[in-house]
Design a protein around this motif. Sequence first.
Motif, short mmCIF file in Angstrom:
data_model
loop_
_atom_site.label_atom_id
_atom_site.label_comp_id
_atom_site.label_asym_id
_atom_site.label_seq_id
_atom_site.Cartn_x
_atom_site.Cartn_y
_atom_site.Cartn_z
N LYS A 1 0.35 -1.27 -0.05
CA LYS A 1 0.00 -0.51 0.17
C LYS A 1 0.61 1.14 -0.01
O LYS A 1 0.96 2.18 -0.25
N ASP A 2 1.83 1.41 0.92
CA ASP A 2 3.03 2.48 0.80
C ASP A 2 3.33 2.91 -0.39
O ASP A 2 3.67 3.52 -1.25
N ASN A 3 3.78 1.29 -0.84
CA ASN A 3 4.06 1.27 -2.83
C ASN A 3 3.29 2.33 -3.42
O ASN A 3 3.82 3.36 -4.36
N LEU A 4 2.40 1.17 -3.38
CA LEU A 4 1.13 2.07 -4.48
C LEU A 4 0.80 4.18 -4.12
O LEU A 4 0.49 4.36 -5.11
N ARG A 5 0.85 3.97 -2.67
CA ARG A 5 0.56 5.53 -2.56
C ARG A 5 1.29 6.63 -3.69
O ARG A 5 1.15 8.01 -3.71
N VAL A 6 2.84 6.07 -3.64
CA VAL A 6 3.64 6.61 -4.39
C VAL A 6 4.07 6.25 -5.30
O VAL A 6 4.77 6.76 -6.22
N ASN A 7 3.11 5.96 -6.23
CA ASN A 7 2.78 5.48 -7.62
C ASN A 7 4.31 3.89 -7.81
O ASN A 7 4.37 4.56 -9.33
N VAL A 8 3.98 3.96 -6.79
CA VAL A 8 5.20 1.83 -8.09
C VAL A 8 4.41 1.49 -7.84
O VAL A 8 3.85 1.06 -7.42
N LYS A 9 4.09 1.20 -9.26
CA LYS A 9 2.60 0.20 -9.26
C LYS A 9 3.27 -0.88 -9.42
O LYS A 9 1.88 -1.99 -9.62
N ASP A 10 4.53 -1.27 -10.34
CA ASP A 10 4.38 -2.42 -10.37
C ASP A 10 5.68 -3.15 -8.93
O ASP A 10 6.45 -2.71 -8.68
N VAL A 11 4.76 -3.92 -8.29
CA VAL A 11 5.83 -4.38 -6.86
C VAL A 11 6.04 -5.76 -6.98
O VAL A 11 5.26 -6.98 -6.98
N ARG A 12 7.35 -6.46 -6.57
CA ARG A 12 7.61 -7.18 -5.71
C ARG A 12 8.16 -7.42 -4.75
O ARG A 12 9.11 -6.99 -4.57
N LEU A 13 7.43 -8.10 -3.74
CA LEU A 13 8.16 -7.83 -2.08
C LEU A 13 7.99 -9.55 -1.23
O LEU A 13 7.12 -10.59 -1.73
N PHE A 14 8.69 -9.48 -0.93
CA PHE A 14 8.98 -11.29 0.22
C PHE A 14 9.80 -10.98 1.30
O PHE A 14 10.48 -9.98 1.91
#
Length: 795
Positions: free
Chosen positions: A558-571
Amino acid sequence: MSDFVDLKGIDPEDAAARLTMAGLEVAAINQLCPEALERVVSAQIIALESHPKADKLSLCTVSDGREQLTIVCGASNMQSGDFVALAPVGTRLPNGLTIKKSKIRGIVSTGMLCSAAELGLEEESAGIMILPTGSPLGEPVVDLLKLQDTVLELEITPNRGDCLSVIGVAREMAAIYKRPFVMPEIKLTVSAKSASDLAAIGISDSDLCPRYVGRVVEDIVLEESPLWLKARLQAAGVRSISNVVDVTNYVMLETGQPLHAFDLDLLGGRRIEVRRAGSDSSFVTLDGIERQIDPETLMICDGQGPVAIAGIMGGLNSEINPQTRNVLIESAFFQPASIRRSARILNLGTEASYRFERGVDSQATARAADRAAELLQILAQGQVAAGSLDIHPEPRVMPEIFLRPSQANKLLGLELNFVEVKDILERLQIEIVNEQDDGFTIIPPAFRFDLEREVDLIEEIARLYGYDQVPVTAAAVSDPEVIDLPEVASLRQLRETIMAYGYNEAVNYSFIDPEAVAGLQFARESRFYDFVHLRNPISSEMAVMRTSLIPGLLTNLKDNLRVNVKDVRLFEVGRNFYSLTGQKLPSEELFLSGVACGRRYRDHFSVPEGEVDFFDLKGLLEELAANLHIEINFVADHYYKCLTPGRAAAIMLNNQVVGCVGQLRYEVAETYGFDQDILIFEIALAPLLTASMATSITYQGLARYPAVYRDLAFLVEASLPAAELLDYIRGQHKLLTGAEVFDVFQGEALPVGKKSLAFRLTFQDMNKTLTDKKVNAIITKLIKGIEETFHGEVR
């Protein structure tokens, strides 16, 4: 500070640098009064009359010892003969106002008579500042009131509560600059009355309050504090209230000992009892708020009930008020752990609790009470009763510590002799009770709560000797062969594989909001609700130990999407915690979790467009399993309820569910504010690592004979998982060495409820070349088996 240590010749910049090097970081250096105030001088009102054209203005004729000036003034609290603060023409005040010669209602005014607020010495003023009678004329006000001083702002570490006072810092300055530390004598003129005849004190819980000192001062005159006291309090960020309250705050800042002044006439039975709250469940504090009190909270009570929360805040029912004439000064030592617990429960932090939590000097409580009585005698014309009420049932015993100079030299890389070590100890006011050939037996002062072991004393030696004087030497480095444990190596390999797939590792707190688990729609009877609750959580959003890594990763997403980072891969690789009935300690289990959304590949002309989906995560998990030399399966059942049916699966290892993977349900995604497909997975690592270590790896030579490849397509029920059919095919013949799905098709060209699965089969014999006849026989048998077992039709 100069009352306690000689500061002559010490530059504030140098003092700040040396204090910082000694562990007391100086964050800022400020002047108590702005330089502009040096032009504001003392003057006397020679004549005072009303302005002829304005009822609310006065004409003041003032003298600064050199000339007489006419000033138009709007204040009304002065009279002829008063000494005042004069800002001549050209003076720039702290608020930015520049004094100019101006005509006011036809009268020329050549200056300004200032209030303390206009000079930046207090927040509000009711009128102009009246200086002491007989003040020398023309003297700068800052010199006259001794306000020309430097203020150091220090950031004190939690272990140095002794430095939360002027005296504490003065001790450090004396030790650093090798100057004597002097404690000025307190001079009291006591009345004929005895404190023990005027009040009584009792302690019911001496474990929480080992010492309580009371001092009685009668016939006080409650009024404003003098300007010097207001200015010093304001420099420390403390608002002036009245001379009595200001004295308690001033003594706290000076000595580090929090004080409280009770209106003695409002204390029931003129008695103080220190006890736990017990059945007293609520209490109204000085700020007018009614607070719910825990039974274990230490309270200060009178003959009728609570009058203060010990070490935190006084009560509205015994506060100092305009009718107060007799006061009881409280100076006590409360156990730090008790105050810390109560402050956390009440969510109430004060200057007093901040100091009590870190520990105050139990041997200085009486002196602090005497110092407050001395100031009340001077500033409030109080009559100090003879003697104090000092209840000390359990004196605090400081521990003996043995210090070896040889050990100090070994740890610090120095060559200090006994004389140098002894000098440092004495400068720190550490008592040496015995000197031996190999060291000193010492007793730390009562104000040093942080000195408990020999290594603490060695740190003190390093501080005073100077960290910058400790030689820098290269550490001896050996290079032994380091072999990771199998689990460590496997985890490192897992991380490297996931990162190779474009994932970034996240590290989150182990504390989560229990509502975050509920939001993922886990079954109420599941272990996801077996929370380990924190006794003193930082906030309600970090109240329990996590039972899943997914909530933290979704917050990261959610924090990434809020700053317009749309393509996210996290583990994340971390432990989940589950409470166990009847067990003191929880179960800790290692998990691997991940989240993904957005495009499968970055935009580029050479790659196809597409969004990450279920099969991307499934392929990643299969790759992880292959690297561990184990085999996992996926079944469309037993997955988390927050996942979308048809796009989710449970992860199986040896017929045991070890995790799940799939797409977040849209209604769950919406609660996080997501408007795109969100994929997640979570898998327990312990079963995987155990199976991996139990797997034996065998090797075989390269095949000398060619493989035969055949493609087969079957029409089967749409609900049949491809994995189930694939498992069946792989187990049909030893010469069938490989089988993969290469196409899945559903559409109008096929019967309703059907789908087409196409497989690529690999046949190979390690000893000879396979013939078509042999391969065809195996395929015929395979087709028949699929038709009978799965009711499939070959296409």
